[in-house]
Design an enzyme around this catalytic site. Structure first.
Site, short mmCIF file in Angstrom:
data_model
loop_
_atom_site.label_atom_id
_atom_site.label_comp_id
_atom_site.label_asym_id
_atom_site.label_seq_id
_atom_site.Cartn_x
_atom_site.Cartn_y
_atom_site.Cartn_z
N ASP A 452 0.84 -1.20 0.00
CA ASP A 452 0.00 0.00 0.00
C ASP A 452 0.87 1.25 0.00
O ASP A 452 2.07 1.20 0.32
CB ASP A 452 -0.89 -0.04 1.25
CG ASP A 452 -2.17 0.75 1.11
OD1 ASP A 452 -2.30 1.52 0.15
OD2 ASP A 452 -3.05 0.61 1.98
N ASP A 520 -10.73 2.20 -3.37
CA ASP A 520 -11.30 1.97 -2.05
C ASP A 520 -12.82 2.07 -2.09
O ASP A 520 -13.50 1.75 -1.11
CB ASP A 520 -10.77 3.02 -1.05
CG ASP A 520 -9.41 2.63 -0.53
OD1 ASP A 520 -9.03 1.46 -0.66
OD2 ASP A 520 -8.71 3.52 0.00
C1 DGJ Z 1 -5.82 1.97 1.83
C2 DGJ Z 1 -6.19 0.78 0.99
O1 DGJ Z 1 -6.67 1.17 -0.25
C3 DGJ Z 1 -7.20 -0.07 1.76
O2 DGJ Z 1 -7.62 -1.15 0.98
C4 DGJ Z 1 -6.59 -0.52 3.05
O3 DGJ Z 1 -5.54 -1.39 2.80
C5 DGJ Z 1 -6.13 0.68 3.87
N1 DGJ Z 1 -5.29 1.54 3.10
C6 DGJ Z 1 -5.39 0.24 5.10
O4 DGJ Z 1 -4.88 1.28 5.81
#
Ligand code: DGJ
Length: 698
Positions: A452, A520
């Protein structure tokens, strides 16, 4: 497929296009043509070097293949550099060329030279059998004894044949709204899409698509997608004479690079092509990426159905809690269990812990082994979340090494999501990041990493670098190097690229990571639009798509709809399974089972967008291979206005063949020609309705 040079006219012939260049009377490499094939004898350089008038030189109007800053050219350039004597102009003329064949590819390298400075700029064009995709990149070699400072180094300049305006398509997105495509006619001036944030970002995407009178099935479509996950710039321009050009590459914003004597710099590749219609563009790029861009190990394997814990448990992870989720995930058919954020350091929320990549003992008193063992007993593989490029000020790492972030001593560091960016251009930082991940991978049976990256860069001081403006480039290179090194050591490791959703979804990340977390935003209706944008140039199999508890977003929609949307990519599950009823879990089981029977077709088949989702208020996609075909239809509206009949013409079938067509409880038999020409009618009731049609060749 062939590449021919005749009297310094270079003709690249792909499956069904020609790309032609010629050296002109002043030794400059000009672009002659790109499009449907013509007769090779007609490709003749017409540049004559005459002044047009005192304000517009012939060179400025010419179609150069790689225009540099200098002389009488004032339009957007592809290259600029500063030489040791203070000269800031570059003049490249033809030096030599080479054509090499390797496996089923041909590579043309045309070496251009700036004589007084011994600067060699090699324009490279690689083509592969069966495709109209041309991979372009540029090698810049300093053969002088002095430093040359590169200020702009695009991967390619492109000239388009028509003088009528082209329509440009790119994303106009944001976090949670990636790949929202918009099209605009470029009538004159310069239109640029770029990122200055460090990653390629959620807003624009590093590609160009220029079209004329095009739809899915026909029309002129030119495209170029840059394999770069950092700051990029796409500059589209149309001059007063009607010539449209594109320049694409690493962004020159706050960028420069010290090319020392004897050194070479190779730009990221841009994968470009000309096709008849958008479907052909997407299909060529879809299979080209699987064949030649994705990391080889998993490129041709279907991706597993994964479960991800983020939306269910957020930071509140524990051994028992994750085990409980894993039990249910396995029972509904998931093949991989990924524990997301929260397992390390003092990570109770997003204010602490990043950088401390050791297991939180309060949450996992016996380490991760009991969880991983259970996941494996249940027949699944185990995956783990990292955010390797970041640090929270509230972490042991930052307390020990505050100097490891990008910073200026005179400026207060701006926090975004309470975190700072690590200076990966430092060798010790890069080594630390690798060793933390290596430590976890060597200790535990981890098959999958979700990598990430959740903030844009700021206060980008990097005093370790002689030229600090190199950091934008070097940072991304370091990310790629760490990912490659992990994959080299752990041969079966898969890595998912995530940046607050799809903030780093591009062909650069897809050259080093196996797939991307697309957004997301897991609301299925929004997701349809996001998936549409992604599908234009990027491989379907790399599009992770979760089914989650989206009623959190106050837009209830049934599970069937959610599945029908997520099954159009790499199906994944992300809801809180502990809260589901038996019926809901049965629905999960049913669709995961169905997905497994069609996923080869979805992930590797030919791909068609059957409806215009804005105009038709439905979203319809079809995936086809030689044995079967799957069609997903989802209404793209949340109102009862959409209560109507729909008509769909299928694509990509064999006209002469008979197909067994199944949908709901109906089974019919129709020929390929009927399904494609006459099409099918369906009754579509109410908002957020969806349908899956499966077809088998009889
Ligand atoms: C952002 C990501 O896009 C999410 O899927 C998740 O992993 C969160 N970060 C976790 O902090």
């Amino acid at each position: 497929m062939k590449i021919i040079e005749n009297n310094k006219v270079f003709m690249i012939e792909t499956k069904s296009t020609h790309y032609v260049m010629a050296v002109d009377c002043e030794g400059v490499l000009n672009h002659l043509y790109w499009g449907k094939p013509c007769k090779a004898e007609d490709y003749i350089s017409t540049y004559n070097g005459w002044e047009k008038n005192s304000n517009h030189s012939a060179r400025e109007l010419s179609k150069t293949e790689y225009i540099t800053f200098g002389g009488t050219v004032y339009r957007t350039n592809a290259f600029s550099a500063k030489y040791a004597d203070g000269c800031r102009e570059t003049l490249l003329t033809y030096d030599s060329h080479k054509i090499t064949q390797k496996d089923n590819s041909l590579l043309l390298e045309i070496v251009l030279k700036d004589e007084p400075y011994n600067l060699l700029v090699t324009l490279c064009y690689r083509i592969r059998e069966g495709y109209d995709v041309i991979e372009r990149f540029v090698k810049i070699k300093n053969d002088s004894g002095d430093l040359i400072i590169l200020n702009k180094i695009a991967s390619g300049e492109f000239n388009f044949p028509s003088h009528r305006p082209y329509t440009s398509t790119n994303a106009n997105g944001s976090w949670g709204a990636e790949f929202r495509m918009e099209s605009t006619e470029l009538k004159n001036g310069v239109l640029s899409y770029e990122s200055k944030k460090g990653g390629s970002g959620h807003t624009n995407n590093p590609f160009f698509i220029l079209s004329q009178n095009a739809d899915e099935k026909q029309g002129e479509v030119y495209f170029g997608a840059l394999a770069w996950s950092g700051n990029f710039k796409v500059e589209l321009s149309r001059d007063y004479s009607g010539t449209t050009r594109a320049v694409i590459g690493v962004n020159d914003f706050d960028f420069s690079y010290n090319l020392k004597a004897g050194e070479e710099f190779v730009t990221p590749s841009v994968f470009c092509g000309y096709t008849n219609g958008f479907a052909e563009m997407s299909n060529q790029m879809n299979s080209y990426a699987v064949e030649y861009i994705l990391p080889v190990r998993y490129a041709k394997e279907p991706l597993p159905v994964l479960y991800n814990s983020w939306e269910a448990t957020a930071f509140d992870v524990s051994c028992e809690g994750q085990q409980a989720l894993a039990e249910i995930a396995a029972s509904i058919g998931c093949e991989l269990f990924v524990m997301d954020d929260g397992w390390f350091g003092e990570r109770k929320n997003d204010r602490a812990g990043l950088g401390d990549w050791y297991v939180n003992e309060k949450k996992f008193p016996n380490g991760l082994k009991p969880l991983i063992d259970r996941v494996k007993e249940l027949g699944m593989k185990f995956g783990l979340w990292f955010e390797p490029e970041m640090v929270n000020p509230d972490s042991d790492l930052f307390r020990t090494h505050p100097e490891w972030t990008y910073h200026y001593d005179t400026r207060k560091a701006s926090l975004l999501r309470n975190q700072l960016v690590l200076n990966l251009t430092r060798y010790d930082v890069k080594k630390y990041v690798f060793s933390c991940m290596d430590n976890m991978l060597s200790q535990y049976d981890i098959s999958y990493i979700k990598w990430d990256m959740n903030r844009a860069f700021s206060e980008t001081g990097a005093e370790n670098l002689e030229n600090q403006q190199e950091l934008w480039y070097r940072h991304i290179k370091a990310v790629y190097e760490i990912a490659d090194a992990l994959k080299a050591k752990y041969k079966d490791l898969q890595i998912e690229c995530c940046a607050s959703g799809g903030g780093r979804a591009d062909l650069g990340s897809l050259s080093h990571f196996d797939m991307v977390w697309t957004s997301d935003n897991t609301d299925p209706l929004d997701r349809l639009e996001i998936q549409h944008g992604f599908s234009l140039l990027y491989p379907i199999k790399c599009m992770r798509a979760w089914v989650t508890d989206t009623n959190r977003r106050k837009r209830p929609n049934d599970l069937d709809y959610r599945f029908n949307v997520s099954m159009q990519g790499s199906l994944s599950i992300g809801g809180n399974l502990l809260k589901y009823t038996k019926e809901e879990l049965d629905i999960h089981r049913k669709y995961i089972g169905l997905y497994k029977s069609i996923r080869k077709t979805v992930q590797f088949g030919r791909f068609y967008r059957l409806a215009d989702f804005k105009r038709d208020k439905i979203y319809a996609t079809q995936y086809a291979d030689d044995e079967q075909s799957v069609v997903f239809i989802c209404s793209n509206a949340n109102s009862f206005f959409n209560d109507k009949f729909i008509h769909i013409n299928l694509a990509g079938l064999d006209s002469e063949q008979l197909y067994e067509v199944k949908y709901n409880d109906n089974v019919i038999k129709r020929s390929g020609s009927f399904l494609m020409n006459a099409g099918l009618d369906f009754e579509f009731h109410g908002p957020l309705n969806s349908l899956i049609i499966t077809l088998k060749r009889i």
